[in-house]
Write a protein that holds these residues in place. Structure first.
Motif, PDB file in Angstrom:
ATOM      1  N   LEU A 128      -2.594  -2.498 -11.615  1.00 54.23           N
ATOM      2  CA  LEU A 128      -2.166  -3.870 -11.306  1.00 54.23           C
ATOM      3  C   LEU A 128      -3.305  -4.859 -11.119  1.00 54.23           C
ATOM      4  N   GLY A 129      -4.493  -4.374 -10.837  1.00 56.29           N
ATOM      5  CA  GLY A 129      -5.593  -5.313 -10.635  1.00 56.29           C
ATOM      6  C   GLY A 129      -6.811  -4.606 -10.087  1.00 56.29           C
ATOM      7  N   ARG A 130      -7.923  -5.357 -10.002  1.00 56.69           N
ATOM      8  CA  ARG A 130      -9.170  -4.744  -9.543  1.00 56.69           C
ATOM      9  C   ARG A 130      -9.581  -5.258  -8.169  1.00 56.69           C
ATOM     10  N   ARG A 131      -9.158  -6.493  -7.841  1.00 52.84           N
ATOM     11  CA  ARG A 131      -9.517  -7.074  -6.537  1.00 52.84           C
ATOM     12  C   ARG A 131      -8.237  -7.183  -5.703  1.00 52.84           C
ATOM     13  N   VAL A 132      -8.243  -6.452  -4.579  1.00 54.44           N
ATOM     14  CA  VAL A 132      -7.003  -6.205  -3.828  1.00 54.44           C
ATOM     15  C   VAL A 132      -7.099  -6.829  -2.438  1.00 54.44           C
ATOM     16  N   LEU A 133      -6.085  -7.592  -2.053  1.00 58.07           N
ATOM     17  CA  LEU A 133      -5.963  -7.990  -0.642  1.00 58.07           C
ATOM     18  C   LEU A 133      -5.010  -7.003   0.019  1.00 58.07           C
ATOM     19  N   LEU A 134      -5.542  -6.266   1.007  1.00 56.24           N
ATOM     20  CA  LEU A 134      -4.779  -5.201   1.663  1.00 56.24           C
ATOM     21  C   LEU A 134      -4.436  -5.666   3.078  1.00 56.24           C
ATOM     22  N   THR A 135      -3.135  -5.796   3.362  1.00 58.63           N
ATOM     23  CA  THR A 135      -2.705  -6.307   4.675  1.00 58.63           C
ATOM     24  C   THR A 135      -1.770  -5.307   5.348  1.00 58.63           C
ATOM     25  N   THR A 136      -2.026  -4.029   5.115  1.00 56.35           N
ATOM     26  CA  THR A 136      -1.113  -3.007   5.638  1.00 56.35           C
ATOM     27  C   THR A 136      -1.484  -2.533   7.040  1.00 56.35           C
ATOM     28  N   GLY A 137      -2.486  -3.154   7.643  1.00 59.81           N
ATOM     29  CA  GLY A 137      -2.860  -2.761   9.003  1.00 59.81           C
ATOM     30  C   GLY A 137      -4.051  -1.823   8.999  1.00 59.81           C
ATOM     31  N   ARG A 138      -4.828  -1.907  10.057  1.00 63.74           N
ATOM     32  CA  ARG A 138      -6.110  -1.200  10.072  1.00 63.74           C
ATOM     33  C   ARG A 138      -5.961   0.313  10.122  1.00 63.74           C
ATOM     34  N   LEU A 139      -4.790   0.812  10.551  1.00 65.98           N
ATOM     35  CA  LEU A 139      -4.648   2.262  10.685  1.00 65.98           C
ATOM     36  C   LEU A 139      -4.116   2.927   9.416  1.00 65.98           C
ATOM     37  N   GLY A 140      -3.699   2.109   8.455  1.00 65.77           N
ATOM     38  CA  GLY A 140      -3.074   2.687   7.266  1.00 65.77           C
ATOM     39  C   GLY A 140      -3.986   2.741   6.061  1.00 65.77           C
ATOM     40  N   LEU A 141      -5.294   2.721   6.280  1.00 63.18           N
ATOM     41  CA  LEU A 141      -6.201   2.575   5.140  1.00 63.18           C
ATOM     42  C   LEU A 141      -6.565   3.893   4.480  1.00 63.18           C
ATOM     43  N   ALA A 142      -6.309   4.997   5.169  1.00 62.71           N
ATOM     44  CA  ALA A 142      -6.712   6.302   4.630  1.00 62.71           C
ATOM     45  C   ALA A 142      -6.081   6.552   3.263  1.00 62.71           C
ATOM     46  N   ALA A 143      -4.867   6.055   3.064  1.00 60.18           N
ATOM     47  CA  ALA A 143      -4.169   6.292   1.790  1.00 60.18           C
ATOM     48  C   ALA A 143      -4.909   5.655   0.611  1.00 60.18           C
ATOM     49  N   PHE A 144      -5.767   4.665   0.913  1.00 58.68           N
ATOM     50  CA  PHE A 144      -6.465   3.944  -0.155  1.00 58.68           C
ATOM     51  C   PHE A 144      -7.933   4.363  -0.272  1.00 58.68           C
ATOM     52  N   ALA A 145      -8.367   5.234   0.649  1.00 62.44           N
ATOM     53  CA  ALA A 145      -9.802   5.512   0.803  1.00 62.44           C
ATOM     54  C   ALA A 145     -10.431   6.173  -0.424  1.00 62.44           C
ATOM     55  N   HIS A 146      -9.606   6.848  -1.236  1.00 64.17           N
ATOM     56  CA  HIS A 146     -10.157   7.557  -2.400  1.00 64.17           C
ATOM     57  C   HIS A 146     -10.323   6.637  -3.604  1.00 64.17           C
ATOM     58  N   LEU A 147      -9.894   5.393  -3.486  1.00 64.22           N
ATOM     59  CA  LEU A 147      -9.877   4.517  -4.666  1.00 64.22           C
ATOM     60  C   LEU A 147     -11.250   3.886  -4.905  1.00 64.22           C
ATOM     61  N   THR A 148     -11.909   4.377  -5.927  1.00 62.51           N
ATOM     62  CA  THR A 148     -13.183   3.782  -6.328  1.00 62.51           C
ATOM     63  C   THR A 148     -12.881   2.823  -7.493  1.00 62.51           C
ATOM     64  N   GLY A 149     -13.803   1.911  -7.728  1.00 66.69           N
ATOM     65  CA  GLY A 149     -13.630   0.997  -8.861  1.00 66.69           C
ATOM     66  C   GLY A 149     -12.751  -0.201  -8.524  1.00 66.69           C
ATOM     67  N   LEU A 150     -12.205  -0.241  -7.303  1.00 60.91           N
ATOM     68  CA  LEU A 150     -11.436  -1.409  -6.869  1.00 60.91           C
ATOM     69  C   LEU A 150     -12.167  -2.059  -5.702  1.00 60.91           C
ATOM     70  N   HIS A 151     -12.117  -3.383  -5.640  1.00 59.31           N
ATOM     71  CA  HIS A 151     -12.697  -4.086  -4.496  1.00 59.31           C
ATOM     72  C   HIS A 151     -11.563  -4.437  -3.536  1.00 59.31           C
ATOM     73  N   PHE A 152     -11.713  -4.032  -2.267  1.00 60.18           N
ATOM     74  CA  PHE A 152     -10.671  -4.287  -1.275  1.00 60.18           C
ATOM     75  C   PHE A 152     -11.115  -5.356  -0.290  1.00 60.18           C
ATOM     76  N   VAL A 153     -10.267  -6.344  -0.092  1.00 58.87           N
ATOM     77  CA  VAL A 153     -10.415  -7.257   1.034  1.00 58.87           C
ATOM     78  C   VAL A 153      -9.338  -6.820   2.024  1.00 58.87           C
ATOM     79  N   VAL A 154      -9.770  -6.295   3.168  1.00 53.78           N
ATOM     80  CA  VAL A 154      -8.836  -5.787   4.179  1.00 53.78           C
ATOM     81  C   VAL A 154      -8.720  -6.827   5.286  1.00 53.78           C
ATOM     82  N   ARG A 155      -7.506  -7.290   5.519  1.00 52.52           N
ATOM     83  CA  ARG A 155      -7.321  -8.219   6.634  1.00 52.52           C
ATOM     84  C   ARG A 155      -6.542  -7.514   7.732  1.00 52.52           C
ATOM     85  N   SER A 156      -7.113  -7.541   8.946  1.00 55.80           N
ATOM     86  CA  SER A 156      -6.452  -6.879  10.076  1.00 55.80           C
ATOM     87  C   SER A 156      -6.820  -7.603  11.369  1.00 55.80           C
TER      88      SER A 156
END
Ligand code: NAP
Length: 247
Positions: A128-156
């Motif tokens: 779906l894209g390479r630059r991601v805004l992730l707003t799922t909360g600071r404790l739910g990030l483990a599910a995304f931790a293996h994703l290389t090649g994507l840039h994450f902006v995490v807001r918490s």
């Protein structure tokens, strides 16, 4: 004797309910917070902070503090405390109301991808894209931790805890957010896909409008189901009515 209402909190609705209950003559209200947020803000009535020690601990607390009614007004994704509340209610017979704000509904023009879990969201992202805004909360990030090649902006609200994706930028902010602000954020960070939980409510819905207006896809993580046999009321007014204390 004054009825004692325990509100399991951590949400805007719980705060509003506590204010309404505290204003009723002869009602004693205690709000319970998990203690995750360092500065939770003022609450009407009494406040207790920290876990109860599972369903058994909550059961004991209800008995010890002579609670007459329990309101589970926790966040729709706070699955464990909701399960514990249902078990404690069954064990004690304390009348219980579950208050859940309604989930968000897609509007014309939305490009939503609804998924059942954060893991499924992570699976959908690379397509779906390479630059991601992730707003799922600071404790739910483990599910995304293996994703290389994507840039994450995490807001918490509070700093995220590891594990987090390798290419992560953190923005600490607490709602409510505006459409103009969210549009600016999506543009400034050249975001091409947004990930959110279906939290519902107005405080954090502006990002959905901003994404729609910019034509961006949104990955929406569905809510976990309520425990068997539990039904929820959608707002503070309905909760007060269900408690026999409204309107
Ligand atoms: P959770 O996974 O359902 O709960 C984990 C444990 O935290 C519970 O077993 C309980 O510990 C304790 N706990 C949770 N809520 C509590 C409360 N209101 N009072 C006392 N103890 C509580 O919950 P979570 O997702 O970590 O959320 C924690 C709190 O943050 C909740 O109150 C929720 O309303 C709020 N919140 C959550 C989210 C979210 O996205 N999950 C977003 C905004 C606000 P014991 O078993 O020891 O009792």
């Amino acid at each position: 004797m004054s009825p004692h209402v325990l509100v399991l909190g951590g949400t805007t609705e719980a705060r509003r309910l506590a204010a309404r209950l505290a204003a009723l003559p002869g009602v004693r209200v205690t709000t319970s917070l998990a203690g995750r947020v360092s500065r939770p803000g003022a609450l009407a009535g009494e406040v207790r902070i920290g876990g109860f020690g599972g369903a058994d601990g909550l059961t004991a607390w209800l008995r010890e503090h002579r609670v007459d009614a329990l309101v589970d007004a926790t966040h729709p994704f706070a699955e464990s405390i909701t399960a514990n509340a249902a078990r404690a209610a069954a064990a004690t017979g304390v009348p219980t109301v579950v208050l859940r704000r309604p989930g968000w509904r897609p509007a014309p023009g939305d490009r939503w991808h609804t998924v059942p879990s954060p893991a499924a969201a992570a699976q959908a992202l690379p397509g779906l894209g390479r630059r991601v805004l992730l707003t799922t909360g600071r404790l739910g990030l483990a599910a995304f931790a293996h994703l290389t090649g994507l840039h994450f902006v995490v807001r918490s609200v509070e700093p995220p805890e590891p594990p987090v994706p390798p290419d992560t930028e953190v923005i600490l902010a607490r709602g409510p957010f505006t459409v103009a602000g969210e549009t600016g954020l999506l543009r400034d960070h050249r975001i091409d896909v947004l990930v959110t939980k279906d939290s519902g409510g107005e405080a954090t819905s502006a990002k959905l409008t901003a994404a729609r207006e910019l034509g961006l896809p949104v990955v929406v993580v569905q809510r976990p189901p309520l425990p068997d046999g539990v039904t929820a009321v959608p707002d503070v007014r309905a909760a007060l009515e269900r408690l026999g204390l409204g309107p």
